[in-house]
Design an enzyme around this catalytic site. Structure first.
Site, PDB file in Angstrom:
ATOM      1  CB  VAL A  75      -4.091   8.561  -0.674  1.00  0.00           C
ATOM      2  CG1 VAL A  75      -3.102   7.457  -0.305  1.00  0.00           C
ATOM      3  CG2 VAL A  75      -3.624   9.902  -0.115  1.00  0.00           C
ATOM      4  CB  ALA A  85      -7.960   4.941  -4.108  1.00  0.00           C
ATOM      5  CE  LYS A  86     -13.018   7.164   1.786  1.00  0.00           C
ATOM      6  NZ  LYS A  86     -13.875   5.973   1.906  1.00  0.00           N
ATOM      7  N   GLY A  87     -10.210   9.830  -1.600  1.00  0.00           N
ATOM      8  CA  GLY A  87      -9.975  11.210  -1.989  1.00  0.00           C
ATOM      9  C   GLY A  87     -10.704  12.136  -1.054  1.00  0.00           C
TER      10      GLY A  87
END
Ligand code: NAD
Length: 406
Positions: free
Chosen positions: A50, A95-97
């Site tokens: 995201v 962001a992050k994953g």
């Protein structure tokens, strides 16, 4: 995340349109990742990335491997990264994953194939000028090296600044390992200065003795603070004359990473550690350890949040009414992302900075950010947490206004 964002957004006075722009992530990607397991069977994992915002610059955020990862969690963590980068004034979005999997039940080969598959699936999402992953729960330098390799193969050249948190030989930065604990220490000392607290007469308790907690304890001790208690998953260790932090670190390193059995201290529980009558409490283990159930028992004069989200939103009011100064996570633990940014800068210019230069610059970033947030808290007469969100939201919103939209 949202309840604090809402409160700060109201105080900054942003419009409803701007509120919607900042609330909704810019991009949300879900991918299916088929991986051949060691037994020959193919298992399909779900992966997420995201990008909450890329208004300030390329998005930045870790990748976590955990069975409970889901899109909602990744969305919240991505927004957190936007605010964290904005607070310390580095030119990154958030962001992050994540990949829903249990790395403890997987072999190194299975994890490697999964990470490579994730990289390929995210080729049009990540990139050194678009979105730069880093380690998070369940990932470390090893996984970052695999991402560099897979991404570089796809681009036909070595692109080491596609991630940060790499091994040193691959372009990682000196000082990254200790950066978060170091930043926590700078934040704590800055707060002590505002409260006219002499570090040489101050006491501290640190929950969590991993990367963040152990470096924070070590550096606080180095700056004169008596660290009377530390803890990890095995429990708490208390000594009113001060824990020998160097001994605790070497004990942990030779004891499979835990403090279990550490001598020279009285054994207490993690709950007891939180309610010790110390000047500085550093929760540096995990989220939601200070809640409405135990907030009333906290006796520390200040809390410096090394962990992400250690204080639940419902505990904020109790803590504030007790007059405890809280240096919030998005400020206190931003030393890590700051040195990650330095890693990316060094990769871009193709030059390595010395540890001394990195530490001096990181300390300055943290100190400036603390002062900015502190001044904002005075101006708006709000706690530091809200002030940090105000600084961040104001920065992202005004950048958006200058850039304009459709
Ligand atoms: P880590 O895995 O190195 O260390 C975690 C420590 O907490 C270990 O000592 C573990 O035993 C202890 N712990 C786990 N559960 C506990 C419990 N229930 N009670 C007491 N102690 C417990 O992790 P880390 O990298 O030090 O991260 C700690 C926190 O800081 C996390 O919230 C993380 O998201 C946050 N953080 C880390 C970084 C970083 O650069 N490492 C940056 C920003 C934020």
């Amino acid at each position: 995340m949202m309840s604090r964002f809402d409160a700060a957004a109201k105080l900054v006075g942003i419009s409803d349109e701007m509120y919607d722009i900042l609330k909704v992530p810019a991009r949300q990607v879900i991918v299916g990742l088929p991986v051949t397991m060691d037994n020959g069977a193919i298992k399909v994992f779900e992966g997420y990335r995201v990008i909450h915002s890329n208004i300030l610059g390329p998005a930045k955020g870790g990748i976590r491997l955990d069975p409970a990862v889901n899109l909602d969690e990744v969305r919240a963590l991505a927004a957190w990264m936007t605010w964290k980068c904005a607070v310390v004034d580095i030119p990154y979005g958030g962001a992050k994953g994540g990949i829903a999997c249990n790395p403890r039940e997987m072999s190194a080969g299975e994890i490697e194939r999964l990470i490579r598959q994730y990289t390929v699936a995210m080729l049009d999402v990540i990139g050194p000028d678009r979105d730069i992953p880093a380690p998070d729960m369940g990932t470390g330098p090893r996984e970052m090296a695999w991402i560099v390799d897979e991404y570089s193969k796809a681009k036909g050249m070595t692109v080491n600044n596609v991630v940060t948190g790499k091994p040193l030989v691959l372009g990682g930065s000196l000082g990254r390992t200790e950066a978060t604990g170091r930043g926590v220490t700078v934040a704590a000392l800055s707060a002590m200065d505002k409260l006219r607290m002499n570090p040489y007469r101050a006491t501290a308790a640190v929950q969590g003795f991993g990367n963040v907690g152990s470096f924070a304890a070590e550096l606080l001790h180095e700056r004169g603070v008596t660290v009377v208690a530390v803890s990890d998953i095995s429990g708490g260790y208390y000594n009113k004359s001060g824990i020998d932090i160097t001994a605790a670190v070497s004990y942990r390193n030779s004891n499979k990473g835990t403090l279990e059995g550490f001598g020279g201290a009285e054994k207490i529980s993690n709950e007891e550690l939180l309610s010790l009558a110390v000047d500085v409490l550093v929760p540096a283990a995990k989220e939601d350890v200070i809640t409405e159930d135990n907030a009333a028992s906290i006796q520390a004069k200040m809390i410096v949040e090394g962990a992400n989200g250690p204080t639940s939103a419902s505990a904020d009011e109790i803590i504030n009414s007790k007059g405890i100064l809280v240096v919030p996570d998005i400020l206190a633990n931003a030393g890590g992302v700051t040195v990650s940014y330095f890693e990316w800068v060094q990769n871009r210019i193709g030059y390595k900075w010395t540890l001394d230069r990195i530490n001096r610059r990181a300390d300055r970033v943290m100190k400036d950010a603390f002062d900015r947030v502190f001044d904002t808290s005075q101006r708006y007469q709000v706690p530091l947490r809200l002030a940090a969100y105000i600084v961040a939201i104001d920065k992202v919103a005004s950048t958006y206004k200058y850039r304009g939209g459709y």
